[in-house]
Design a protein around this motif. Structure first.
Motif, mmCIF file in Angstrom:
data_model
loop_
_atom_site.group_PDB
_atom_site.id
_atom_site.type_symbol
_atom_site.label_atom_id
_atom_site.label_comp_id
_atom_site.label_asym_id
_atom_site.label_seq_id
_atom_site.Cartn_x
_atom_site.Cartn_y
_atom_site.Cartn_z
ATOM 1 N N TYR A 278 -21.709 -101.883 84.668
ATOM 2 C CA TYR A 278 -20.723 -101.007 85.388
ATOM 3 C C TYR A 278 -21.109 -99.765 84.584
ATOM 4 C CZ TYR A 278 -18.988 -104.344 88.506
ATOM 5 O OH TYR A 278 -18.682 -105.543 89.523
ATOM 6 N N CYS B 264 -18.564 -95.966 84.366
ATOM 7 C CA CYS B 264 -17.292 -95.482 84.680
ATOM 8 C C CYS B 264 -17.220 -94.052 84.513
ATOM 9 C CB CYS B 264 -16.358 -96.434 83.864
ATOM 10 S SG CYS B 264 -16.517 -97.852 83.911
ATOM 11 N N GLU C 272 -14.080 -91.501 84.217
ATOM 12 C CA GLU C 272 -12.595 -91.821 83.946
ATOM 13 C C GLU C 272 -11.742 -90.638 83.768
ATOM 14 O OE1 GLU C 272 -11.612 -94.469 80.357
ATOM 15 O OE2 GLU C 272 -10.455 -92.658 79.937
ATOM 16 N N CYS D 58 -15.036 -97.080 96.666
ATOM 17 C CA CYS D 58 -15.538 -97.601 95.493
ATOM 18 C C CYS D 58 -15.831 -99.040 95.922
ATOM 19 C CB CYS D 58 -14.390 -97.995 94.470
ATOM 20 S SG CYS D 58 -14.169 -96.556 93.562
ATOM 21 N N VAL E 259 -9.711 -95.229 86.457
ATOM 22 C CA VAL E 259 -11.310 -95.598 86.033
ATOM 23 C C VAL E 259 -11.931 -96.078 87.170
ATOM 24 C CG1 VAL E 259 -12.406 -96.968 84.676
ATOM 25 C CG2 VAL E 259 -10.277 -96.311 83.770
ATOM 26 N N LYS F 63 -15.145 -97.696 88.517
ATOM 27 C CA LYS F 63 -16.410 -98.492 88.161
ATOM 28 C C LYS F 63 -17.230 -98.583 89.073
ATOM 29 C CE LYS F 63 -15.631 -102.426 85.637
ATOM 30 N NZ LYS F 63 -14.772 -103.611 85.365
#
Lengths: 229, 816
Positions: free
Chosen positions: B744, B746, B748, B791, B810, B812
């Protein structure tokens, strides 16, 4: 005096658009559906058509197809659908621009103006090899001039460089690093932000609605491109 | 006092003492009983009890032994092998010739080997032999010539068989019987038997394929064998000589008719007549003195044909042999008092029995507990215990009786033997006592004797298993078996029965009980046809079942192509068809619902947007009107602002509903997350500046890549940025970063909340939930929900962490 035909089944919207356009000095004709619009077009010379897609009897898309059999005046499509696919469908049917409801009336007026100007100057435009053209956007590599619907837009040297690079690679997606290396002529390292800020500035100068750009498009996560229209 | 007595009574010491006394006294009494028994036998029970004096030469033991020895001597004295052999040899030529002549003249009968038994047991089942005789058709079938002690009936049959074999019609068998050489031969053998003084017979078989010379030699050999066997089996001289060699105190001198001398003295002594007892036979002379025992058979001795025979005793019994040992025992008996022996025996036996009973009373009991305790031996299954004890006792008793019998015969009864027998008897007593005690202990402990047996346990196990099995069967077949189960069980039973019928018919027919071979051929054919048919049906059934299974996997209906199919399968197929119908219906409905939902969203969005457009347009127009009233201008401003807000709300709502129903088209490509973040941040920078916020973006060295839809991902990030912009504390900084991982990558974002967040991260992603409880802000609570759903749609995750006022999200997204 330019004549604009506005076609919408909702009389309130129709009326408000008429008010705005008339205040801008356009002669405004109205129609409530596609068939009505076609009959108006038959009888009058029209310079621009604002056409709602979702209408009874004959919808906007089919009306566009019929009009395009005979006429080439600009058509701005109005729609409640905001999906990209709907937009593409509308444009491929022969529309020149696409505005989603609910719209900012001033934006619509600006688009109408832009379309009419382009339509009016179309014949006078001198095409040459050193000209890069997409829709109403023209870039002259000799004079380093950028025109939007015939009006000169002043760009900084970097902005002009980016636009020229993108127009030379028209339709292709260029990443910010590529743009940086081509325009700044340096190796790109953490330069996304620089390029992005410049692009944003260019968009603000050449687009009617920078948030929904017509020419200089952001391809999210990949880069930028100038749409070939 | 009582408890002390109890303690003493049940102590191990008392028990052991009781047991020892019982065993030892038994041993003693048995030894006495043996002695008394032997003495009684020796001198006769009446003589012994009345203490009458009996001469040694009149004791039972002596008489028995002496008689045996006397017959051996007499036997040797009358021996005349030479004469017998001579007699038999003289007859040889005559007999052999006779048999040979008969063989040559084919007057002995050819009988197939198997017939021999049948012929010998003629009268049992005449018809069977008749049958055998019929089956014999060629001379090759007759492998031997039989000669033997046949009755005339057998001869009759044999003649008949012979005639049959030769293909002749047998008519006058009576005549044949009369002239039968068979009879003549039989009498020749009889002659020999009479001469040798015995009823021995001679029979043998001449192989059928022998030539005349071979047959003659064969008959001659057979005769010689017969003669030597005859003497050996009828006169056992070697045995007599051996037995006499064991005797020393009996003096004998024997001379037979052949002149052979057997003796343990050099010659007949001169002073023979001085002996108290003697016997002398010399040809016709006969003298006997003192042998009372021989007086009964004196006449027969006188008339018998003896050559020389002399017998007398060394009356001092100085040499060691059976007679001397018997004499010792005899002397011992006379020295003992009979009454004392018997009384001692009785007392010993009584004491033994008493202490044994006492032991039984206290065994198993403990001084400190009321309940009897079982020994480890008692835990052995009782039937095995019984069999073991009984087996040991039986084996020992048998051995004891055998030994005792042998020794008492020859009166070689000594103290050592007495001890030996007593010891074994005591051993048996211990084993038996142990068994009785075990039974007593079991009873005392209140345990059931029969429950602790192998047989009981075995039966119990069988009972348990069968109960369980029965229950299982009951469960398996249920109270109400379904039609399919009944059919299967019925079909199986019928199948077994039919096969059993075929097999039974076959077996019965093999033994020709009633059908004479018809079913031997028919039933295997029927068996094969029937089983083949069953196999075909099963294969077809399985094939059809397979079709249904395949069809059910594809959710299709089954097509049996108009073939005849078992009704259970048809039922199954119908059920499948029904469920398929329902499934298709459900799927169609679901699709329709989904379409309706999409249409609804589109229509609603259209229907909402149209009036909204007017609202926005006219409020704008109103603002442009020249209105003097200040308040009216203010109201118009509110309408305009709120209609703008309404516009955003409707747009978000429509998007949220599309995203949450998954009604979104994804154009996934590899996108640069850093580039995307920068693009988004640049878009939002002016807004942040307007709100007096600073956004810090930490650009990574390596651009993290995700496989996602760019526009939707932009939407996620822009929603998060928009949230940060709306809810961050004034003058604070917002930190954003991107980083890559293996699976993954990310994005953030961290910001400090303007207001205290009294809410869990999970709740925040619910629709219409907002960080600020007052809901005065321009947010609508859909941003995080949309971001989270987007997501999820892209196989990613959105995680929210709240640490005080620090708010961290976050995102992912998968790399591939």
């Amino acid at each position: 005096m330019y004549r604009v035909l506005v076609c919408d089944d909702d009389s309130a919207i129709l009326e408000s658009i008429r008010i705005y356009l008339e205040s801008e000095g356009y002669e405004v004709l109205t129609a409530v559906d596609g068939i009505d619009a076609l009959s108006v077009i038959e009888k009058n010379e029209i310079h621009c058509l604002v056409l709602d897609i979702m209408m009874p009897k004959l919808d906007g898309l089919r009306t566009t197809l019929k009009i395009r059999e005979k006429y080439n005046f600009p058509i701005i499509l109005l729609s409640a659908k905001s999906e990209d696919t709907d937009k593409i469908t509308g444009l491929s049917f022969g529309g020149d621009d696409y505005v989603t409801k609910p719209f900012n009336p001033l934006e619509l007026v600006a688009r109408v103006r832009s379309q009419i100007r382009r339509y009016a100057t179309l014949g006078s435009l001198v095409k040459s090899d050193n000209m890069l053209i997409t829709g109403g956007l023209t870039l002259n590599t000799d004079t380093k001039e950028v025109l939007v619907d015939g009006e000169v837009v002043s760009l900084t040297a970097r902005e002009y460089g980016i636009l020229e690079y993108l127009m030379k690679n028209m339709g292709k997606v260029m990443s910010s690093a590529q743009i940086y290396e081509a325009v700044w002529n340096e190796i790109a390292f953490k330069t996304e932000k620089t390029v992005t800020v410049h692009i944003k500035n260019i968009r603000e100068k050449i687009e009617i609605n920078p948030k929904e750009p017509k020419y200089l498009k952001v391809v999210w996560g990949l880069g930028y491109k100038v749409e070939k229209i | 006092m009582d408890t002390r007595l109890k303690k003493f009574k049940y102590s191990i010491f008392t028990k052991v003492i009781c047991w020892l006394i019982a065993v030892l006294t038994f041993c003693f009494s048995f030894s006495l009983a043996l002695k008394i028994g032997v003495n009684c036998y020796m001198v006769g029970i009446e003589n012994y009890l009345q203490e009458t004096e009996v001469s040694f030469y009149n004791t039972n033991s002596f008489l028995e032994r002496f008689q045996s020895d006397f017959f051996d001597t007499a036997h040797l004295s009358s021996r005349n092998d030479t004469l017998i052999k001579k007699n038999l040899s003289e007859q040889k030529d005559k007999v052999v010739k006779k048999v040979y002549d008969e063989f040559v003249a084919e007057k002995v009968y050819i009988i197939k080997q198997e017939l021999r038994y049948a012929v010998e047991n003629w009268d049992d089942s005449y018809y069977k032999y008749e049958e055998y005789a019929e089956t014999i058709t060629t001379p090759e079938d007759y492998t031997s010539v039989y000669v033997g002690e046949n009755t005339p009936v057998n001869v009759e049959l044999a003649a008949k068989v012979l005639a049959n074999a030769k293909g002749e019609e047998f008519l006058d068998y009576e005549n044949l019987v009369r002239e039968s050489a068979f009879e003549g031969h039989f009498s020749a053998v009889q002659d020999i038997v009479v001469d040798s003084g015995s009823d021995s017979r001679w029979d043998f078989v001449i192989p059928y394929n022998y030539s005349k010379e071979q047959a003659k030699a064969f008959i001659s050999e057979e005769y010689d064998d017969f003669v030597s066997d005859y003497i050996h089996w009828n006169y056992d001289y070697e045995g007599s000589v051996y037995r006499l060699s064991q005797v020393n105190n009996l003096k004998y001198y024997i001379e037979d008719f052949d002149g052979t001398v057997t003796s343990n003295i050099e010659k007949i002594p001169e002073n023979l007549k001085n002996n108290a007892r003697y016997l002398l036979v010399n040809g016709d002379n006969y003298e006997i003195k003192g042998f009372d025992v021989l007086s009964n058979i004196e006449d027969s001795i006188k008339n018998s044909d003896y050559n020389v025979l002399c017998l007398y005793f060394d009356e001092s019994f100085s040499e060691s042999d059976i007679y001397s040992r018997m004499y010792e025992t005899y002397k011992l008996i006379n020295s003992e008092k009979v009454n004392t022996l018997i009384i001692t025996f009785a007392i010993a036996l009584l004491v033994s029995v008493l202490f044994f009973i006492l032991w039984l009373l206290i065994t198993g009991k403990r001084p400190n507990s009321e309940k009897a305790k079982l020994f480890f031996i008692d835990k052995l299954p009782n039937d095995i215990h019984l069999v073991l004890s009984a087996g040991i006792i039986t084996a020992f008793s048998y051995a004891l009786v055998e030994l005792f019998d042998d020794y008492i015969q020859v009166m070689e009864y000594t103290d050592r033997l007495n001890h030996f027998f007593s010891f074994y008897a005591t051993f048996c007593f211990i084993i038996l006592g142990e068994w009785i005690a075990s039974v007593v202990r079991t009873k005392k402990a209140g345990e059931s004797y029969f429950k602790n047996t192998v047989i009981y346990k075995f039966l119990e196990l069988i009972f348990k298993i069968s109960t369980k099995l029965f229950k299982k069967l009951k469960k398996e077949f249920g109270y109400k078996p379904t039609s399919f189960k009944i059919r299967i069980v019925l079909a199986f039973i019928i199948y077994i029965i039919i096969n059993a019928i075929f097999v039974t018919l076959f077996i019965v027919d093999v033994y020709e009980v009633f059908t004479r071979g018809f079913f031997v051929i028919i039933s295997p054919i029927m068996f094969v046809i029937f089983n083949g048919f069953v196999c075909y049906q099963i294969a077809r059934y399985i094939n059809n079942l397979d079709k249904i299974i395949v069809a059910s996997g594809k959710n299709e209906d089954v097509d049996f192509e108009n073939k005849k199919v078992d009704s259970s399968l048809i039922k199954l197929a119908e059920n499948l068809e029904n469920s398929n119908k329902n499934l298709h219906k459900a799927v169609a409905e679901a699709i329709k619902n989904e379409q309706m939902k999409t249409e609804l969203i589109t229509n609603v969005s259209h229907d909402l947007k149209t009036p909204l457009t007017s609202l926005i347009n006219y409020s704008d127009l109103l603002q442009k009107c020249e209105i003097d009233d200040v308040k009216a201008n203010e109201y118009i401003g509110v309408i305009n602002a709120q209609s703008g807000k309404l516009k955003r709300l409707i747009e978000d709502l429509i998007e949220a509903s599309k995203v949450s129903t998954g009604n979104v088209q994804l154009n996934k490509t590899k996108i640069n997350l850093a580039e995307l973040a920068v693009q988004a941040i640049v878009e939002f920078t002016p807004d942040f500046e307007k709100n007096d916020l600073e956004i810090k973006f930490a650009e990574p060295v390596n651009a993290p890549v995700v496989f996602a839809d760019g526009t939707k991902t932009y939407r996620i990030i822009s929603n998060l940025l928009s949230n940060a912009k709306k809810y961050s504390a004034p003058h604070s900084r917002v930190y954003a970063t991107v980083y890559g991982g293996e699976k993954y990558s990310c994005f953030e974002i961290k910001n400090v909340s303007k207001e205290a967040l009294n809410i869990s991260p999970d709740e925040l992603t619910e629709r219409f939930v907002r960080g600020d409880q007052s809901r005065t802000n321009d947010g609508n609570g859909l941003g995080l929900s949309i971001a989270k759903d987007l997501c999820k749609l892209q196989n990613g995750e959105l995680n929210i962490t709240i640490d005080g006022d620090l708010f961290k999200v976050v995102v992912k997204l998968p790399v591939e």
